[in-house]
Design an enzyme around this catalytic site. Structure first.
Site, PDB file in Angstrom:
ATOM      1  N   ILE A 247       9.773   3.673 -28.037  1.00  0.00           N
ATOM      2  CA  ILE A 247      11.054   4.142 -27.526  1.00  0.00           C
ATOM      3  C   ILE A 247      12.113   3.896 -28.595  1.00  0.00           C
ATOM      4  O   ILE A 247      12.186   2.805 -29.169  1.00  0.00           O
ATOM      5  CB  ILE A 247      11.431   3.382 -26.242  1.00  0.00           C
TER       6      ILE A 247
ATOM      7  N   ASP B  50       3.380  -1.483  -8.907  1.00  0.00           N
ATOM      8  CA  ASP B  50       2.704  -2.620  -8.262  1.00  0.00           C
ATOM      9  C   ASP B  50       1.689  -3.236  -9.216  1.00  0.00           C
ATOM     10  O   ASP B  50       1.065  -2.543 -10.025  1.00  0.00           O
ATOM     11  CB  ASP B  50       2.002  -2.206  -6.968  1.00  0.00           C
TER      12      ASP B  50
ATOM     13  N   LYS C 191      13.489  -7.529  -0.072  1.00  0.00           N
ATOM     14  CA  LYS C 191      12.964  -8.466   0.919  1.00  0.00           C
ATOM     15  C   LYS C 191      12.820  -9.825   0.252  1.00  0.00           C
ATOM     16  O   LYS C 191      12.524  -9.901  -0.937  1.00  0.00           O
ATOM     17  CB  LYS C 191      11.582  -7.998   1.397  1.00  0.00           C
TER      18      LYS C 191
ATOM     19  N   TRP D 265       6.796   2.036   2.243  1.00  0.00           N
ATOM     20  CA  TRP D 265       8.209   2.245   1.873  1.00  0.00           C
ATOM     21  C   TRP D 265       8.328   3.496   0.998  1.00  0.00           C
ATOM     22  O   TRP D 265       9.256   4.270   1.145  1.00  0.00           O
ATOM     23  CB  TRP D 265       8.769   1.028   1.118  1.00  0.00           C
TER      24      TRP D 265
ATOM     25  N   PRO E 113       0.788  -1.235   0.000  1.00  0.00           N
ATOM     26  CA  PRO E 113       0.000   0.000   0.000  1.00  0.00           C
ATOM     27  C   PRO E 113       0.821   1.287   0.000  1.00  0.00           C
ATOM     28  O   PRO E 113       0.285   2.351  -0.231  1.00  0.00           O
ATOM     29  CB  PRO E 113      -0.814  -0.111   1.291  1.00  0.00           C
ATOM     30  N   GLY E 114       2.129   1.218   0.266  1.00  0.00           N
ATOM     31  CA  GLY E 114       2.910   2.428   0.015  1.00  0.00           C
ATOM     32  C   GLY E 114       3.764   2.958   1.151  1.00  0.00           C
ATOM     33  O   GLY E 114       4.275   4.067   1.050  1.00  0.00           O
TER      34      GLY E 114
ATOM     35  N   ASP F 285      10.119  -4.911  -2.423  1.00  0.00           N
ATOM     36  CA  ASP F 285       9.399  -5.623  -1.350  1.00  0.00           C
ATOM     37  C   ASP F 285       8.327  -6.487  -2.008  1.00  0.00           C
ATOM     38  O   ASP F 285       7.264  -6.714  -1.442  1.00  0.00           O
ATOM     39  CB  ASP F 285       8.774  -4.595  -0.396  1.00  0.00           C
TER      40      ASP F 285
HETATM   41  C1  LIG Z   1       4.471  -6.852   1.003  1.00  0.00           C
HETATM   42  S1  LIG Z   1       3.685  -5.888  -0.225  1.00  0.00           S
HETATM   43  C2  LIG Z   1       4.659  -4.437  -0.298  1.00  0.00           C
HETATM   44  C3  LIG Z   1       4.489  -3.504   0.886  1.00  0.00           C
HETATM   45  C4  LIG Z   1       5.134  -2.166   0.659  1.00  0.00           C
HETATM   46  N1  LIG Z   1       6.587  -2.246   0.620  1.00  0.00           N
HETATM   47  C5  LIG Z   1       4.760  -1.159   1.700  1.00  0.00           C
HETATM   48  O1  LIG Z   1       5.660  -0.704   2.409  1.00  0.00           O
HETATM   49  O2  LIG Z   1       3.590  -0.791   1.796  1.00  0.00           O
HETATM   50  C6  LIG Z   1       4.188  -6.717  -1.686  1.00  0.00           C
HETATM   51  C7  LIG Z   1       3.636  -6.111  -2.956  1.00  0.00           C
HETATM   52  O3  LIG Z   1       4.311  -6.679  -4.078  1.00  0.00           O
HETATM   53  C8  LIG Z   1       3.413  -6.641  -5.165  1.00  0.00           C
HETATM   54  N2  LIG Z   1       3.872  -7.501  -6.246  1.00  0.00           N
HETATM   55  C9  LIG Z   1       4.062  -8.828  -6.206  1.00  0.00           C
HETATM   56  N3  LIG Z   1       4.449  -9.294  -7.399  1.00  0.00           N
HETATM   57  C10 LIG Z   1       4.530  -8.216  -8.222  1.00  0.00           C
HETATM   58  C11 LIG Z   1       4.891  -8.064  -9.585  1.00  0.00           C
HETATM   59  N4  LIG Z   1       5.223  -9.094 -10.349  1.00  0.00           N
HETATM   60  N5  LIG Z   1       4.870  -6.812 -10.115  1.00  0.00           N
HETATM   61  C12 LIG Z   1       4.520  -5.752  -9.349  1.00  0.00           C
HETATM   62  N6  LIG Z   1       4.156  -5.860  -8.052  1.00  0.00           N
HETATM   63  C13 LIG Z   1       4.170  -7.077  -7.486  1.00  0.00           C
HETATM   64  C14 LIG Z   1       2.114  -7.108  -4.524  1.00  0.00           C
HETATM   65  O4  LIG Z   1       1.003  -6.753  -5.307  1.00  0.00           O
HETATM   66  C15 LIG Z   1       2.161  -6.378  -3.165  1.00  0.00           C
HETATM   67  O5  LIG Z   1       1.427  -5.183  -3.185  1.00  0.00           O
END
Ligand SMILES: C[S@@+](CC[C@H](N)C(=O)[O-])C[C@H]1O[C@@H](n2cnc3c(N)ncnc32)[C@H](O)[C@@H]1O
Length: 287
Positions: free
Chosen positions: A169, A100, A246, A82, A79-80, A185
């Site tokens: 591009i 994301d 992570k 970081w 959700p944001g 993450d």
């Molecule tokens: C643990 S959460 C991140 C929390 C975030 N760092 C924060 O501080 O709020 C992991 C996120 O990775 C995203 N995610 C997983 N695989 C992805 C991908 N292939 N491309 C983009 N986002 C991805 C998930 O949708 C999820 O929202």
């Protein structure tokens, strides 16, 4: 009361001893959980989107990865929290691009792209965004603790990957090393099997935990995502840039750590105090 018929206390250990051991370990678990939940409460008090912010704050306190004016890419930003930390720590004039796969409300000051980071067209769009050094920077450097003036008028700036010119591009092979810190993450979301008709940001699917609970699966998925983030970083990071990722620990993480040691001057492996999952670890690579 349910009594397990096959239960036999071990020699020298009474049934009461076993029960008190169970009570002790469950009370320890409870205490640990309470301690960790302080992070959830603290995040709410500080206006942070989630407790995950504290992992990154701990890293920045220790290794000073953020500086004013930097360009940060936050992979799996939703959700944001970081992104919030990165944005606040790089003002004035820093920019943060969050990517994301799920839809989310961009945090204040942060530009975001919704799409699968593993898709080449999304990576091309990220490169296109980064190529313009002014894109995504606050218009006026009037940052204060509550946020900053932005490209967009309210909240963050949601970029549209669909409307991108990524296909046009000129030469996508030309690399533009414009990024100071790549954060990753990402953890693989569960496979969605139903509820596709719900399209609001508060869908249960979008809010649920991103791990499957199966250690092998979580580890394998997180390794793929970390390797993709590292490969992107080796193209996009400036000399002297940093990489934080992570991952869920398992058989392959030593290899990832070794690759980082070959590419960066220092690599730190951390177990974040604020993390709920026991197998969740962080690698922080510093140039
Ligand atoms: C643990 S959460 C991140 C929390 C975030 N760092 C924060 O501080 O709020 C992991 C996120 O990775 C995203 N995610 C997983 N695989 C992805 C991908 N292939 N491309 C983009 N986002 C991805 C998930 O949708 C999820 O929202």
């Amino acid at each position: 009361m349910f009594v397990c018929p096959s239960f036999r206390p071990l020699r020298g250990i009474s049934g009461l001893d076993v029960i008190s051991q169970i009570r002790l370990s469950s009370s320890k678990r409870w205490q640990a959980r309470q301690h960790k939940d302080q992070f959830t409460r603290e995040a709410a008090v500080q206006g942070l989107k989630s407790r995950a912010a504290f992992k990154l704050l701990q890293i920045d306190e220790k290794y000073h990865i953020f500086k004013r004016g930097q360009t940060i890419v936050d992979l799996g930003y939703a959700p944001g929290s970081w992104s919030q930390v990165a944005f606040n720590r790089t003002q004035p004039n820093g920019r943060v691009l969050g990517v994301d796969i799920i839809p989310a409300q961009p945090p204040k000051g942060v530009s975001t792209i919704q799409g699968n980071f593993l898709a080449p067209e999304i990576q091309a769009y990220i490169q296109e965004f980064l190529r313009d050094p002014q894109r995504g920077r606050p218009r006026h450097s009037t940052h204060d603790a509550g946020g900053s003036a932005l490209d967009s008028t309210s909240g963050g700036n949601q970029e549209s990957a669909q409307s991108s010119d990524a296909d046009n591009i000129a030469d996508p092979k030309i690399l533009h090393r414009t990024v100071d810190v790549v954060l990753s993450d990402m953890s693989e979301p569960w496979l969605q099997t139903s509820g596709f008709w719900k399209r609001s940001l508060s869908d249960p699917y979008n809010r649920m935990m991103n791990t499957s609970g199966n250690n092998f699966r979580d580890h394998a998925g997180s390794m793929d995502l970390c390797h993709a983030a590292l490969s992107f970083s080796s193209d996009a990071l400036k000399t002297g840039g940093h990489f934080v990722c992570k991952f869920y620990q398992g058989a392959e993480d030593k290899e990832l750590e070794k690759q980082l040691r070959d590419l960066f001057q220092k690599v730190h492996r951390l177990k974040p105090e604020s993390s709920r999952s026991v197998s969740c670890n962080l690698l922080c690579a510093i140039s």
